[in-house]
Write an enzyme that holds these catalytic residues in place. Structure first.
Site, PDB file in Angstrom:
ATOM      1  CG  HIS A  69      12.404 -30.232   3.385  1.00 28.14           C
ATOM      2  ND1 HIS A  69      12.075 -30.138   2.057  1.00 28.14           N
ATOM      3  CD2 HIS A  69      13.166 -29.141   3.671  1.00 28.14           C
ATOM      4  CE1 HIS A  69      12.613 -29.047   1.541  1.00 28.14           C
ATOM      5  NE2 HIS A  69      13.279 -28.412   2.506  1.00 28.14           N
ATOM      6  CD  GLU A  72       9.833 -33.032   2.537  1.00 28.91           C
ATOM      7  OE1 GLU A  72       9.437 -31.841   2.485  1.00 28.91           O
ATOM      8  OE2 GLU A  72      10.750 -33.458   1.822  1.00 28.91           O
ATOM      9  CG  HIS A 204      12.724 -33.316  -0.988  1.00 30.30           C
ATOM     10  ND1 HIS A 204      12.764 -32.275  -0.110  1.00 30.30           N
ATOM     11  CD2 HIS A 204      13.964 -33.379  -1.540  1.00 30.30           C
ATOM     12  CE1 HIS A 204      13.957 -31.714  -0.130  1.00 30.30           C
ATOM     13  NE2 HIS A 204      14.718 -32.368  -0.988  1.00 30.30           N
ATOM     14  CD  GLU A 277       9.004 -33.043  -3.571  1.00 36.00           C
ATOM     15  OE1 GLU A 277       8.492 -33.648  -2.623  1.00 36.00           O
ATOM     16  OE2 GLU A 277       9.580 -31.951  -3.436  1.00 36.00           O
TER      17      GLU A 277
HETATM   18  N1  CXA Z   1       9.692 -31.298  -0.438  1.00 35.80           N
HETATM   19  S1  CXA Z   1       9.190 -29.895  -0.906  1.00 35.80           S
HETATM   20  O1  CXA Z   1       7.756 -29.918  -1.013  1.00 35.80           O
HETATM   21  O2  CXA Z   1       9.698 -28.910   0.009  1.00 35.80           O
HETATM   22  N2  CXA Z   1       9.820 -29.569  -2.350  1.00 35.80           N
HETATM   23  C1  CXA Z   1      11.241 -29.397  -2.365  1.00 35.80           C
HETATM   24  C2  CXA Z   1      11.867 -29.774  -3.695  1.00 35.80           C
HETATM   25  C3  CXA Z   1      11.421 -28.937  -4.842  1.00 35.80           C
HETATM   26  C4  CXA Z   1      12.257 -27.964  -5.318  1.00 35.80           C
HETATM   27  C5  CXA Z   1      11.859 -27.204  -6.406  1.00 35.80           C
HETATM   28  C6  CXA Z   1      10.605 -27.395  -6.985  1.00 35.80           C
HETATM   29  C7  CXA Z   1       9.767 -28.355  -6.485  1.00 35.80           C
HETATM   30  C8  CXA Z   1      10.164 -29.135  -5.392  1.00 35.80           C
HETATM   31  C9  CXA Z   1      11.612 -27.955  -2.015  1.00 35.80           C
HETATM   32  O3  CXA Z   1      12.730 -27.773  -1.505  1.00 35.80           O
HETATM   33  O4  CXA Z   1      10.779 -27.063  -2.263  1.00 35.80           O
HETATM   34 ZN    ZN Z   2      11.160 -31.502   0.884  1.00 35.57          ZN
END
Ligand code: CXA
Ligand code: ZN
Length: 324
Positions: A69, A72, A204, A277
């Site tokens: 992403h 990030e 992330h 995260e």
């Molecule tokens: N970086 S984020 O906020 O986009 N979170 C990521 C990773 C993620 C995936 C599933 C649940 C929570 C977090 C996503 O792909 O949504």
């Molecule tokens: Zn992400």
């Protein structure tokens, strides 16, 4: 770029320079390779860290993925920190030396360089998430790389079919060149019918979490995930969370996703893997754009957790006392 929202963050050109500097300083244990190109033609880079780095030795391999992403950016700083930790520490820190000797470590420092560059090209951040690939019939570009992986792609309401959505899954699995390149790289690590990569982390921001598959279902145990395999993910996730203070949980405990890298790495390649995260815990801490003054603290915070994953990479099931 002419303008830059926060020069403390590492842009693509600067990242290439850092990689070349690390490899030049440690040629026996670090090597860089180009595994493919982004939509706009930027090299997608892999940095391999191991003794006898130019030889494919029969050792457990560990994969670190950064910046799926675009916004990030702290995850790119995490890659820079890991490159320096594992090379500068070699020969001095016995634990790092042993891990670099006994593992083959792959760091992909930025798998979405087009998006990252777009996000930091102006004098203010653009809050961009996806890649920069045009969508046919839409004025909104971009595929969400973390919804474009091929395992259970688009199965379960965990992504969007609308090109203007930030969670747009793309027109087909691996339609994003960046996902295709990384998936091909991972498939290429199957040697003699055996996937050499045993464990992985996809970095992330934000929320300070350690997540494990599956994301496409609320079930712990399901097709493709036995009780032992789930417990191995949970125990290793908890073991790492003790080291960095993040909250460990199954990915779907937060929200359902489909087409994520987590589900593909485990479901398709049987790689025990986690999403980190990173900092901050909430928007109050700066959301996707914490000041670059936090980079050193918040990347160093993950050193012990990462070393614990590298330690268990020879047999992740050891964490639940099994051979498997
Ligand atoms: N970086 S984020 O906020 O986009 N979170 C990521 C990773 C993620 C995936 C599933 C649940 C929570 C977090 C996503 O792909 O949504
Ligand atoms: Zn992400």
């Amino acid at each position: 770029p002419l303008a830059d929202p926060d020069p403390g963050y590492t842009g693509y050109a600067e990242l290439v320079g850092v990689i070349d500097e690390v490899v030049a300083a440690h040629p026996d244990i670090a090597a860089r390779s180009v595994i493919g190109r982004s939509h706009e033609g930027r090299d997608l880079l892999a940095v391999k860290i191991s003794d006898n780095v130019d030889v494919d030795e029969d050792q457990p391999e560990v994969l670190f993925v950064h910046a799926q992403h675009a916004r990030e950016h702290l995850t790119v700083e995490m890659a820079v920190h890991l490159m320096r930790l594992l090379t500068d520490g070699y020969g001095g820190d016995p634990r790092i030396t042993d891990l670099v000797d006994d593992r083959e470590i792959w760091i992909l420092p930025n798998v979405n360089p087009d998006g990252s560059e777009y996000d930091m090209a102006g004098s203010t951040w653009r809050n961009w998430r996806k890649n920069r690939q045009p969508n046919e019939g839409s004025s909104s570009p971009g595929t969400d790389l973390n919804r474009n992986w091929a395992y259970e792609w688009g199965c379960c309401g965990g992504s969007s079919g609308n090109p203007s959505s930030i969670t747009y899954r793309g027109p087909a699995p691996e339609s994003a060149p960046e996902v295709r390149v990384v998936a091909d790289f991972v498939r290429g690590r199957v040697v003699g019918g055996e996937q050499q990569i045993t464990t992985a982390i996809d970095f992330h921001t934000y929320s300070e979490l350690i997540l494990w598959p599956f994301g496409h279902t609320y079930d712990d145990v399901t097709n493709g995930m036995t009780r032992e395999e789930y417990d191995t993910h949970a125990a290793l996730g908890e073991h790492m969370a003790e080291a960095n203070g993040y909250t460990p949980q199954q990915s779907s405990d937060l929200y359902v996703t489909d087409g994520s890298i987590n589900d593909w790495l485990w479901g398709d390649q049987r790689i025990v893997n986690f999403t980190y995260e990173m900092y901050p815990r909430s928007a109050a801490g700066g959301g996707f754009y914490p000041p670059s003054s936090v980079i050193e603290r918040e990347t160093a915070r993950n050193e012990e957790a990462v070393l614990r994953l590298l330690d268990y990479a020879d047999c992740p099931y050891r964490i639940i006392g099994e051979e498997a």
